[in-house]
Design a protein around this motif. Structure first.
Motif, PDB file in Angstrom:
ATOM      1  N   MET A   1       0.827  -1.323  -0.046  1.00  0.00           N
ATOM      2  CA  MET A   1       0.019  -0.094   0.188  1.00  0.00           C
ATOM      3  C   MET A   1       0.806   1.457  -0.003  1.00  0.00           C
ATOM      4  N   GLN A   2       1.878   1.195   0.518  1.00  0.00           N
ATOM      5  CA  GLN A   2       3.029   2.209   0.546  1.00  0.00           C
ATOM      6  C   GLN A   2       3.413   2.506  -1.175  1.00  0.00           C
ATOM      7  N   GLN A   3       3.505   1.299  -1.870  1.00  0.00           N
ATOM      8  CA  GLN A   3       3.692   1.503  -3.339  1.00  0.00           C
ATOM      9  C   GLN A   3       2.360   2.262  -4.057  1.00  0.00           C
ATOM     10  N   GLN A   4       1.157   1.808  -3.510  1.00  0.00           N
ATOM     11  CA  GLN A   4      -0.271   2.301  -4.004  1.00  0.00           C
ATOM     12  C   GLN A   4      -0.373   3.637  -3.995  1.00  0.00           C
ATOM     13  N   TYR A   5      -0.105   4.081  -2.645  1.00  0.00           N
ATOM     14  CA  TYR A   5      -0.207   5.407  -2.414  1.00  0.00           C
ATOM     15  C   TYR A   5       1.104   6.332  -2.269  1.00  0.00           C
ATOM     16  N   ALA A   6       1.834   6.933  -3.302  1.00  0.00           N
ATOM     17  CA  ALA A   6       3.161   7.421  -3.346  1.00  0.00           C
ATOM     18  C   ALA A   6       3.379   8.235  -2.298  1.00  0.00           C
ATOM     19  N   ASP A   7       2.452   9.214  -1.943  1.00  0.00           N
ATOM     20  CA  ASP A   7       2.680  10.253  -1.186  1.00  0.00           C
ATOM     21  C   ASP A   7       2.286  10.033   0.347  1.00  0.00           C
ATOM     22  N   VAL A   8       2.028   8.552   0.844  1.00  0.00           N
ATOM     23  CA  VAL A   8       1.518   8.340   1.969  1.00  0.00           C
ATOM     24  C   VAL A   8       2.764   8.821   2.934  1.00  0.00           C
ATOM     25  N   ASN A   9       4.092   8.574   2.832  1.00  0.00           N
ATOM     26  CA  ASN A   9       4.950   8.996   3.600  1.00  0.00           C
ATOM     27  C   ASN A   9       5.275  10.424   4.211  1.00  0.00           C
TER      28      ASN A   9
END
Length: 301
Positions: free
Chosen positions: A244-252
């Motif tokens: 999901m970190q890859q799915q939503y690139a700006d989550v970090n």
């Protein structure tokens, strides 16, 4: 303005309900009579079995708002999904009246759905948690751990996108109904085993090939059979967060709010720390109660 009301989270296997007097919860009820456990009885009959003691306290009637699988085609009244993007403030405009309970005022909350190329998803019950969580802790992303974990992307107060990851159900099936859990015996808690599994899962790009290795590892003596359940939990949650970190690139950069119970929240916190994702948390029941109060208030406006 509605002061006293009943809020119900009516899921597939269980039901939780709260009796409200304004913002104060004055009583609670829990039952295993979820929509898959009607056992041939009509929903209306089960409703009265569960709630007549509360209803008797209000001879002039008390409003009831229900959310969850009770609004599905396996529940009481099929309540149409609201298609995303969906504004949280508009959900109350689409409540479904439960006419079988007239003259009592009762409604079912609609779920949310996405029907796009590459993403078909539905949720029921979680939308009410989102209403409450977003009012208390606005966020760009929410993760809602459970049998079918939801990852939700917000645009202001609009649900822009969400995905479902069947981590909880997959864990249950593998432990209880597959060779992975065969012969493992009584299980015990082990934070170390969970973290070891999480590290493997987070860095694994082909999770399916790791599943049988869970069995092989304890058969060959590399993994204590009594912590297979913990190791597998870490493996699946670690991989879920990585994907999901890859799915939503700006989550970090934008962070995520966890909506859930203390046990699952602590596990997802560890995985989010490993991923370097800023996070905060809100109790799932608190979010639901806040959300159902907001929906009831909006009924009068």
């Amino acid at each position: 303005m509605i002061e006293q009301f009943i809020g119900v989270d009516w899921g597939s296997t269980n039901l939780r309900a709260w009796l409200f007097d304004g913002d104060l919860c004055v009583d609670t009820l829990r039952s295993e009579r979820g929509v898959t456990r009607f056992d041939g009885q009509l929903p209306e009959a089960i409703f009265h079995q569960l709630f007549d003691n509360w209803l008797a306290q209000y001879p002039d009637g008390i409003p009831v708002v229900m959310a969850g699988m009770i609004g599905s085609n396996a529940g009481w009244i099929p309540t149409p999904y609201q298609m995303c993007p969906a504004n949280l403030s508009q959900i109350s405009h689409h409540l479904m009246p439960v006419t079988q309970l007239a003259p009592m005022r009762a409604w079912i909350v609609p779920g949310l759905a996405i029907n796009q190329d590459g993403n078909c998803n539905v949720m029921r019950g979680e939308e009410t948690q989102l209403v409450g969580a977003h009012a208390q802790k606005p966020a760009a992303y929410y993760v809602m751990p459970g049998t079918h974990c939801k990852w939700v992307q917000m645009d202001g107060d609009t649900v822009a996108d969400f995905r479902t990851v069947m981590t909880g159900e997959l864990h249950h099936l593998l432990i209880n109904h597959s060779l992975v859990g065969a012969g493992i015996g009584v299980q015990r808690e082990s934070q170390q085993a969970f973290r070891q599994g999480m590290d493997v899962g987070f860095n694994e790009t082909h999770i399916i090939r790791r599943l049988f290795e869970t069995r092989a590892a304890h058969v060959l003596g590399q993994l204590d059979p009594s912590v297979v359940q913990e190791w597998l939990s870490g493996l699946l949650i670690g991989n879920e967060v990585a994907q999901m970190q890859q799915q939503y690139a700006d989550v970090n950069q934008r962070g995520v709010t966890i909506i859930g119970n203390q046990s699952l929240t602590s596990r997802y916190r560890e995985a989010l720390v490993l991923a370097g994702i800023p996070h905060q948390a809100i109790d799932g029941d608190d979010a639901f109660k806040s959300g159902i109060r907001s929906l009831v208030y909006e009924l009068e406006n």
